[in-house]
Design a protein around this motif. Sequence first.
Motif, mmCIF file in Angstrom:
data_model
loop_
_atom_site.group_PDB
_atom_site.id
_atom_site.type_symbol
_atom_site.label_atom_id
_atom_site.label_comp_id
_atom_site.label_asym_id
_atom_site.label_seq_id
_atom_site.Cartn_x
_atom_site.Cartn_y
_atom_site.Cartn_z
ATOM 1 N N PHE A 101 0.835 -1.195 0.000
ATOM 2 C CA PHE A 101 0.000 0.000 0.000
ATOM 3 C C PHE A 101 0.874 1.251 0.000
ATOM 4 N N ILE A 102 0.382 2.280 -0.698
ATOM 5 C CA ILE A 102 1.011 3.602 -0.628
ATOM 6 C C ILE A 102 0.614 4.269 0.684
ATOM 7 N N ASN A 103 1.535 5.008 1.232
ATOM 8 C CA ASN A 103 1.375 5.801 2.459
ATOM 9 C C ASN A 103 2.078 5.122 3.626
ATOM 10 N N GLY A 104 3.390 4.994 3.508
ATOM 11 C CA GLY A 104 4.189 4.424 4.579
ATOM 12 C C GLY A 104 5.607 4.205 4.102
ATOM 13 N N VAL A 105 6.441 3.659 4.974
ATOM 14 C CA VAL A 105 7.830 3.378 4.646
ATOM 15 C C VAL A 105 7.936 1.913 4.274
ATOM 16 N N GLY A 106 8.240 1.644 3.011
ATOM 17 C CA GLY A 106 8.392 0.271 2.546
ATOM 18 C C GLY A 106 9.830 -0.186 2.644
ATOM 19 N N SER A 107 10.043 -1.419 2.274
ATOM 20 C CA SER A 107 11.398 -1.959 2.310
ATOM 21 C C SER A 107 12.156 -1.599 1.053
ATOM 22 N N ASP A 108 13.459 -1.493 1.181
ATOM 23 C CA ASP A 108 14.327 -1.245 0.024
ATOM 24 C C ASP A 108 14.440 -2.541 -0.763
ATOM 25 N N ARG A 109 13.918 -2.555 -1.993
ATOM 26 C CA ARG A 109 13.858 -3.783 -2.775
ATOM 27 C C ARG A 109 15.011 -3.910 -3.768
ATOM 28 N N ARG A 110 16.023 -3.065 -3.595
ATOM 29 C CA ARG A 110 17.166 -3.179 -4.498
ATOM 30 C C ARG A 110 18.035 -4.379 -4.130
ATOM 31 N N ILE A 111 18.559 -5.033 -5.165
ATOM 32 C CA ILE A 111 19.444 -6.178 -4.992
ATOM 33 C C ILE A 111 20.806 -5.800 -5.556
ATOM 34 N N TYR A 112 21.832 -6.001 -4.772
ATOM 35 C CA TYR A 112 23.180 -5.594 -5.159
ATOM 36 C C TYR A 112 23.955 -6.822 -5.649
ATOM 37 N N ALA A 113 24.506 -6.697 -6.860
ATOM 38 C CA ALA A 113 25.232 -7.801 -7.486
ATOM 39 C C ALA A 113 26.715 -7.472 -7.535
ATOM 40 N N ASN A 114 27.513 -8.381 -7.052
ATOM 41 C CA ASN A 114 28.970 -8.192 -7.043
ATOM 42 C C ASN A 114 29.638 -9.423 -7.652
ATOM 43 N N LEU A 115 30.516 -9.181 -8.624
ATOM 44 C CA LEU A 115 31.276 -10.272 -9.256
ATOM 45 C C LEU A 115 32.698 -10.288 -8.714
ATOM 46 N N SER A 116 33.111 -11.420 -8.234
ATOM 47 C CA SER A 116 34.491 -11.584 -7.779
ATOM 48 C C SER A 116 35.144 -12.714 -8.566
ATOM 49 N N ILE A 117 36.450 -12.588 -8.775
ATOM 50 C CA ILE A 117 37.227 -13.593 -9.493
ATOM 51 C C ILE A 117 38.220 -14.212 -8.515
ATOM 52 N N GLU A 118 38.071 -15.511 -8.277
ATOM 53 C CA GLU A 118 38.935 -16.219 -7.332
ATOM 54 C C GLU A 118 39.922 -17.067 -8.132
ATOM 55 N N GLU A 119 41.180 -16.646 -8.139
ATOM 56 C CA GLU A 119 42.184 -17.287 -8.986
ATOM 57 C C GLU A 119 42.589 -18.659 -8.456
ATOM 58 N N THR A 120 42.823 -19.557 -9.400
ATOM 59 C CA THR A 120 43.234 -20.919 -9.044
ATOM 60 C C THR A 120 44.720 -20.989 -8.718
ATOM 61 N N PHE A 121 45.534 -20.199 -9.450
ATOM 62 C CA PHE A 121 46.986 -20.239 -9.289
ATOM 63 C C PHE A 121 47.474 -18.986 -8.556
ATOM 64 N N PRO A 122 48.524 -19.091 -7.770
ATOM 65 C CA PRO A 122 49.054 -17.927 -7.059
ATOM 66 C C PRO A 122 49.410 -16.796 -8.023
ATOM 67 N N SER A 123 48.937 -15.584 -7.722
ATOM 68 C CA SER A 123 49.195 -14.393 -8.535
ATOM 69 C C SER A 123 48.700 -14.543 -9.965
ATOM 70 N N GLY A 124 47.846 -15.521 -10.219
ATOM 71 C CA GLY A 124 47.300 -15.717 -11.555
ATOM 72 C C GLY A 124 48.274 -16.296 -12.550
ATOM 73 N N ARG A 125 49.406 -16.851 -12.110
ATOM 74 C CA ARG A 125 50.442 -17.335 -13.024
ATOM 75 C C ARG A 125 50.440 -18.861 -13.093
ATOM 76 N N PHE A 126 50.709 -19.361 -14.290
ATOM 77 C CA PHE A 126 50.890 -20.804 -14.451
ATOM 78 C C PHE A 126 51.769 -21.054 -15.668
ATOM 79 N N ASP A 127 52.337 -22.250 -15.701
ATOM 80 C CA ASP A 127 53.212 -22.642 -16.803
ATOM 81 C C ASP A 127 52.350 -22.988 -18.009
ATOM 82 N N LEU A 128 52.705 -22.440 -19.159
ATOM 83 C CA LEU A 128 51.923 -22.662 -20.355
ATOM 84 C C LEU A 128 51.874 -24.145 -20.742
#
Length: 368
Positions: free
Chosen positions: A218-245
Amino acid sequence: MVLMFLLTPLYAYNPTADLTAYYEESSDTTICDATTFGIQSAGYPVACKIGTLHIERPSNDHEMYGLRLQRSGKWNNGNEYTLISTETINWQKQFGAQVVAKITRGSQPAVVQPINWSSGKDEFVSPTTLLGISDLPVHVDFYLGIRNIQNARQAEGVGFQFQGVGGHNVGDFQVISRRRVPKNQWEYIYYDEVVPIGSITNPVPFYSVNYNKDSSYFINGVGSDRRIYANLSIEETFPSGRFDLLQLVDASRLAIATARFTLSGYESTNSYGVSLVFNDLRGSNFPSFAMKHEDTEAYIPFDLYLGTETVVKGVPVVWNNLSYGSSNLKELSVGGISLSDAQNKVSGLYSDTISVHITPLDTNIVVQ
């Protein structure tokens, strides 16, 4: 030979936009006297806040002319909406309502106007007016003006819903500006250009919350914030992102990282989606991604995969079925490197830098 694989922090932007816009829906729909908002000149004695639109120019590289809304969806063709109240006020339970805009251009005084053009093309700035320094930024506060309620005290504790609207209440909108190009030495041609709202060029709703009759809101009051925050993270498999070709050429693919999307904010059981565009920032002219030698102009092309899907440079990849929390995972892997190609290159450190551009597929998602 060693390969360093680097993914830069994500960001979302429109590289061609000369104007950008941001819209925030108000979670506080408390009905106040129109004088509280400074919109009494619109002729509605009381009102509630719908949301705020902010438009700015990140650069002055191009000339833009005019500024207007393009409304769509359930925007009522300029007629007033009907609100139904939970209690009788002034011997009635139905009230006319309309969208009212309070527009501030740069340092100029605010202008108040109803948003009710029958064409849906409501102007903020005349279409032939060059947007100068004094016109920007443009700040627009949207309100829902309500008739036949003398003051806010009469509406205290009373809920309101839209009657027979359906869809997004008061409709959706886009922000439109114009460019000017010469037609001949005497005339110009103007053409419309959509100003992205965040990273979205499709119409966005004034209200994402359902205030239609028989809903739970209903209008006429304080509703909940319905925003959803999306965050992308990259978790590397190799130390410092380096590997032998050599680890890669002996296998069809090599997992180098895990991509994790975390959804926070408003907790919902719905699923959501985003569009990802991966681009190679090392300056190669290869149609695919390519690693560059640290000292020379030698490149080694490679393929990039997100989960089971091949990533094509500059082409959107859709990631659907994102759920609340941090359990949204996909493997990032590389492949497509031949041993003979690698052996013919100068030995040393090769690396690539890849950017990720994110476009939400749902209007209440905010990319962080």
